[in-house]
Design an enzyme around this catalytic site. Structure first.
Site, PDB file in Angstrom:
ATOM      1  N   THR A 183      37.587  40.416  36.172  1.00  0.00           N
ATOM      2  CA  THR A 183      36.315  40.918  36.697  1.00  0.00           C
ATOM      3  C   THR A 183      36.499  41.373  38.137  1.00  0.00           C
ATOM      4  O   THR A 183      37.169  40.696  38.912  1.00  0.00           O
ATOM      5  CB  THR A 183      35.292  39.767  36.678  1.00  0.00           C
ATOM      6  OG1 THR A 183      35.004  39.468  35.329  1.00  0.00           O
ATOM      7  CG2 THR A 183      34.016  40.117  37.423  1.00  0.00           C
ATOM      8  N   ARG A 211      26.431  36.891  24.366  1.00  0.00           N
ATOM      9  CA  ARG A 211      26.819  36.049  25.504  1.00  0.00           C
ATOM     10  C   ARG A 211      26.758  36.854  26.824  1.00  0.00           C
ATOM     11  O   ARG A 211      27.198  37.991  26.905  1.00  0.00           O
ATOM     12  CB  ARG A 211      28.241  35.534  25.283  1.00  0.00           C
ATOM     13  CG  ARG A 211      28.756  34.584  26.358  1.00  0.00           C
ATOM     14  CD  ARG A 211      29.603  35.279  27.391  1.00  0.00           C
ATOM     15  NE  ARG A 211      30.210  34.338  28.334  1.00  0.00           N
ATOM     16  CZ  ARG A 211      30.799  34.690  29.464  1.00  0.00           C
ATOM     17  NH1 ARG A 211      30.874  35.962  29.790  1.00  0.00           N
ATOM     18  NH2 ARG A 211      31.315  33.795  30.266  1.00  0.00           N
ATOM     19  N   VAL A 212      26.211  36.221  27.835  1.00  0.00           N
ATOM     20  CA  VAL A 212      26.185  36.799  29.185  1.00  0.00           C
ATOM     21  C   VAL A 212      26.840  35.780  30.117  1.00  0.00           C
ATOM     22  O   VAL A 212      26.572  34.573  30.011  1.00  0.00           O
ATOM     23  CB  VAL A 212      24.728  37.077  29.633  1.00  0.00           C
ATOM     24  CG1 VAL A 212      24.670  37.462  31.111  1.00  0.00           C
ATOM     25  CG2 VAL A 212      24.108  38.181  28.770  1.00  0.00           C
ATOM     26  N   ASP A 214      28.447  34.812  34.281  1.00  0.00           N
ATOM     27  CA  ASP A 214      27.915  34.636  35.637  1.00  0.00           C
ATOM     28  C   ASP A 214      27.828  35.930  36.439  1.00  0.00           C
ATOM     29  O   ASP A 214      27.038  36.041  37.380  1.00  0.00           O
ATOM     30  CB  ASP A 214      28.848  33.694  36.427  1.00  0.00           C
ATOM     31  CG  ASP A 214      30.249  34.310  36.548  1.00  0.00           C
ATOM     32  OD1 ASP A 214      30.868  34.582  35.497  1.00  0.00           O
ATOM     33  OD2 ASP A 214      30.700  34.555  37.682  1.00  0.00           O
TER      34      ASP A 214
HETATM   35  C1  SD4 Z   1      32.470  36.024  32.811  1.00  0.00           C
HETATM   36  N1  SD4 Z   1      33.170  35.641  35.061  1.00  0.00           N
HETATM   37  O1  SD4 Z   1      31.899  36.823  32.080  1.00  0.00           O
HETATM   38  C2  SD4 Z   1      33.300  36.557  33.959  1.00  0.00           C
HETATM   39  C3  SD4 Z   1      34.697  36.731  33.492  1.00  0.00           C
HETATM   40  C4  SD4 Z   1      35.672  37.034  34.582  1.00  0.00           C
HETATM   41  O2  SD4 Z   1      37.614  37.871  35.298  1.00  0.00           O
HETATM   42  O3  SD4 Z   1      35.496  36.766  35.727  1.00  0.00           O
HETATM   43  N2  SD4 Z   1      36.753  37.619  34.297  1.00  0.00           N
HETATM   44  O4  SD4 Z   1      32.437  34.808  32.614  1.00  0.00           O
END
Ligand code: SD4
Length: 322
Positions: A183, A211-212, A214
């Site tokens: 991310t 699903r969502v 953070d």
């Molecule tokens: C999530 N925090 O959807 C994100 C995934 C993530 O690098 O950070 N990937 O949980």
């Protein structure tokens, strides 16, 4: 104004200010003083931080810089966790989560957004063109069309191939630092000394439909206060959401902790809340108004980009588990 003529951010704080009082901000704005711009971003995405950093050097606002910066990764089809080319959920849907905050503390977010590469730009439109903070799913998609975003296919040949392969075993097992963690979260300070932030992701690969994580949640994946600083997160969203980590970091910086100390405290909270912390990654980066930066994570392997003074570097994060 040439950079050498800039009054360095640190000098402004040499007199002991930990936050810029409203009156002082006004004096700064009305004078010709200028801050040295900075961009930090999660993981090793040099093109994204370079883009944002160059824009800042040219005088762009922090808000424009974070949007344009993270858009580089949204458009990068080789990145399987952001934007186009992002891995789908277990039913084959590519759904994006993103948010953005401006220095005024306004926020916009989209969750479960399909058919749009630039989720961050749709999130910015939510912030600027609607009375709301967050739009989800079909409504977010409809709003994107109304705003002139063209419908796009986000599943690429490569992501389809990887998904078809995954379907053979249908094993849902996040792999630390690799499969599920890329991310992009970004914070920028512009020449006015204002801070903006953005965070965008396709979330965990092969997550449940609906699903969502953070990343689009204000306070969890991103938070900032222009008087104090900002923080962004990456890693296991479920753990980050439970701790509202980015908000926590900004509040700790407000109380006088350095960005590094604040990131460490937020990771300790996650460790305390999650007995299975050895099985996942969670990471934060943070920056205060002085341009001081910090970063901490659970597992080895996380790094972040920092662009300052035309120097675009990748910095290894300190981590908890040896
Ligand atoms: C999530 N925090 O959807 C994100 C995934 C993530 O690098 O950070 N990937 O949980």
């Amino acid at each position: 104004m040439k950079r050498r003529n800039f009054i360095k951010n640190t000098a402004l704080y040499g007199i002991g200010l930990t936050a810029v009082p409203a009156g002082f901000s006004a004096i700064l704005k009305s004078s010709k003083m200028s801050f040295e711009p900075i961009c930090i971003a999660t993981w090793r995405f040099p093109n994204a931080s370079q883009r944002a950093g160059e824009l800042l050097e040219q005088g762009a606002s922090a808000l424009d810089a974070v949007e344009q910066g993270v858009m580089v990764e949204e458009a990068n089809v080789k990145n399987s966790t952001v934007g186009k080319g992002g891995a789908p959920d277990r039913d084959g849907n590519v759904t994006l989560d993103a948010c953005i905050m401006n220095p005024q503390g306004d926020a916009g977010a989209v969750v479960y957004l399909k058919n749009n590469t630039h989720a961050v730009s749709v999130a910015r439109k939510v912030m600027e063109e609607t009375p709301h903070v967050m739009l989800a799913g079909e409504g977010a998609d409809q709003f994107a069309r109304e705003q002139g975003f063209e419908k796009e296919e986000l599943l690429t040949e490569d992501s389809k191939k990887a998904y078809t392969e995954w379907l053979k075993k249908k094993e849902y097992k996040p792999i630390i630092n690799i499969e599920n963690h890329d991310t992009i979260g970004m914070l920028c300070i512009d020449q006015n000394g204002d801070i903006a932030g953005a965070c965008t992701t396709s979330g965990l690969s092969y997550k449940m439909n609906g699903r969502v994580g953070d990343s689009p949640i204000i306070g969890s994946g991103l938070f900032l206060d222009n008087e104090v600083g900002g923080a962004v997160a990456t890693g296991m969203g479920e753990a980050i959401m439970k701790s509202v980590g980015s908000f926590l970091i900004v509040e700790l910086m407000r109380q006088g902790k350095t960005p590094q100390q604040a990131c460490e405290e937020a990771i300790y909270r996650i460790i305390k809340q999650n007995p299975n912390y050895k099985d996942f990654q969670a990471a934060f980066i943070a920056m205060n108004k002085k341009g001081e930066v910090g970063s901490y994570c659970i597992q080895k392997g996380f790094s972040y980009m920092k662009f300052r003074d035309n120097n675009n570097e990748n910095i290894k994060s300190a981590y908890y588990l040896d």
